[in-house]
Every structure is written in C-alpha cells, then in structure tokens.
Design a protein around this motif. Sequence first.
Motif, short mmCIF file in Angstrom:
data_model
loop_
_atom_site.label_atom_id
_atom_site.label_comp_id
_atom_site.label_asym_id
_atom_site.label_seq_id
_atom_site.Cartn_x
_atom_site.Cartn_y
_atom_site.Cartn_z
N ILE B 29 1.00 -1.15 0.05
CA ILE B 29 -0.04 -0.10 -0.16
C ILE B 29 0.81 1.26 -0.21
N SER B 30 0.51 2.32 -0.58
CA SER B 30 1.03 3.61 -0.27
C SER B 30 0.39 4.45 0.95
N GLY B 42 -22.27 9.84 8.29
CA GLY B 42 -20.94 10.71 7.94
C GLY B 42 -19.63 10.15 8.37
N ILE B 43 -18.79 10.13 7.62
CA ILE B 43 -17.58 9.56 7.69
C ILE B 43 -16.30 10.74 8.06
N VAL B 44 -15.64 10.33 9.16
CA VAL B 44 -14.60 11.22 9.28
C VAL B 44 -13.20 10.50 9.30
N SER B 45 -12.18 11.28 8.82
CA SER B 45 -10.89 10.66 8.63
C SER B 45 -10.16 10.88 10.09
N LEU B 46 -9.64 9.67 10.49
CA LEU B 46 -8.98 9.97 11.75
C LEU B 46 -7.55 9.93 11.58
N PHE B 47 -6.99 9.02 10.96
CA PHE B 47 -5.56 9.03 10.59
C PHE B 47 -5.41 8.48 9.48
N MET B 48 -4.16 8.85 8.73
CA MET B 48 -3.84 8.43 7.40
C MET B 48 -2.17 8.11 7.79
N LEU B 49 -1.61 7.08 7.69
CA LEU B 49 -0.30 6.65 7.81
C LEU B 49 0.24 5.52 7.04
N ALA B 88 -8.97 1.61 5.82
CA ALA B 88 -9.06 1.78 4.20
C ALA B 88 -7.75 1.86 3.73
N VAL B 89 -7.54 1.28 2.76
CA VAL B 89 -5.95 1.54 2.10
C VAL B 89 -6.04 1.98 0.77
N THR B 90 -4.84 2.58 0.16
CA THR B 90 -4.63 3.09 -1.14
C THR B 90 -3.47 2.27 -1.54
N ASN B 91 -3.81 1.44 -2.71
CA ASN B 91 -2.55 0.67 -2.99
C ASN B 91 -1.45 1.47 -3.54
N GLY B 95 -3.47 4.14 -10.10
CA GLY B 95 -4.57 4.00 -9.53
C GLY B 95 -4.52 4.05 -8.11
N SER B 96 -3.56 4.69 -7.59
CA SER B 96 -3.35 4.55 -6.07
C SER B 96 -4.19 5.54 -5.25
#
Lengths: 120, 111
Positions: B29-30, B42-49, B88-91, B95-96
Amino acid sequence: GAGVSQSPRYKVAKRGQDVALRCDPISGHVSLFWYQQALGQGPEFLTYFQNEAQLDKSGLPSDRFFAERPEGSVSTLKIQRTQQEDSAVYLCASSPSWLAGYGGGTDTQYFGPGTRLTVL
Amino acid sequence: KNEVEQSPQNLTAQEGEFITINCSYSVGISALHWLQQHPGGGIVSLFMLSSGKKKHGRLIATINIQEKHSSLHITASHPRDSAVYICAVTNSGAGSYQLTFGKGTKLSVIP
C-alpha cells in the motif's frame, strides 16, 4: 469553512424511476470521489474526477449509473431505471490535490454525510 | 485487488476500557486510513499513515508494513466513542487514489 455536502439526504424511489444525487465538494478541491455503501458493508469505489475529467469509472456497477462534474465543482450521480439492489448509501468525498498515478494515494479524503437511497 | 480484513466485527466495552481494533491487508500500500462513521452515515478521517505510529488525543494508530497490519487503539474509552471504525487502504502504483475499505468494526461503549 463548509464541508462536503450532499443532497438529498434521503431518497425513496419506486423501481424503474430515475434519480439524481448531488455532491457539493469543499471549494477548491480538485479530486472528487463517489462511493456506494450497502447495509453492513464498507464503502465501495464507484468513480473518480479530477476537476471536470472523469478519470476512472471502473466501479460503476452498470450502464444505468452515470456521473458528471461539468464545471469541476458540483457533481451529480444519476441512476436510471433504479432497481432494488441499488438501495444503499451513496457517499461523496473530495480532496485538495490531484491523485492520479503513482504515489498519489496519500491525501486525506473529506466525506459528505451521504444520500440514503431506498428503492421500493 | 487488495483485501482488507478487520477484527473484531463487533466490540462492546465498558467506559474506561482500553480498546484495540485490528486491520490486515493483502498487498503493498501507499497509505492506510482509519475512519470513523457515526449513525447517519457521515465519515470522518481519523488517521492516515504509511509507517510507524500516530497519536491524536486518546486515539493511537500503528502500522507494521512488513506484516501488513495496523491497529487502532482507544485509551480511556467513552460512550461518545461509539461508532463504526473503518480501515481503508490506497494501493501503491497506478490507480493509487482508490480507497479499498474493510467492512468496519462496530464499537459500543457502555457507561
């Protein structure tokens, strides 16, 4: 500042009816995403816009689904001849930068409240 | 396509308990995202790591890239923490921008 807004919040449609769901992203956000979330499931990707260009529509489940973002801001997801299996929450998200290609997946997406579609 | 698995599916805790939610994924993943979804959608982003550990208030997120695993911890849980937590992940690669989501963990914190 205002977040992502979606309208209507709830939509009940009779089977066979056409519906249009609207998304107002955060002002200035380049990227816009549509997701479909069935009951009890995680969201699933439908389509992605970079400004007015629809760069990826691989997640649209059938040719009854159509999305547009003609001026690079507001987007509309249209579903023609709705079926019961289209019942879901439709989520829109936006992010500030362009996200095409390698290494672009590290931008936070800001989600709207969703539109709950029920097809009878 | 990346497969994202979360555990547990449902979690009930007493107020004040330490909570752990786990997420595993199948391919590189990236970035990995932890999201919070309250009733009503409603969705709230908590973390991106993408590596290591991040902390925000009572929330801590960790990721082990080699093991393809992440955890979300909540310390001193409170009833207002009750929500669905989604990984959730971004590859990596082309298409990432696409997010692939887990099914979510429904957390209920009882007073």
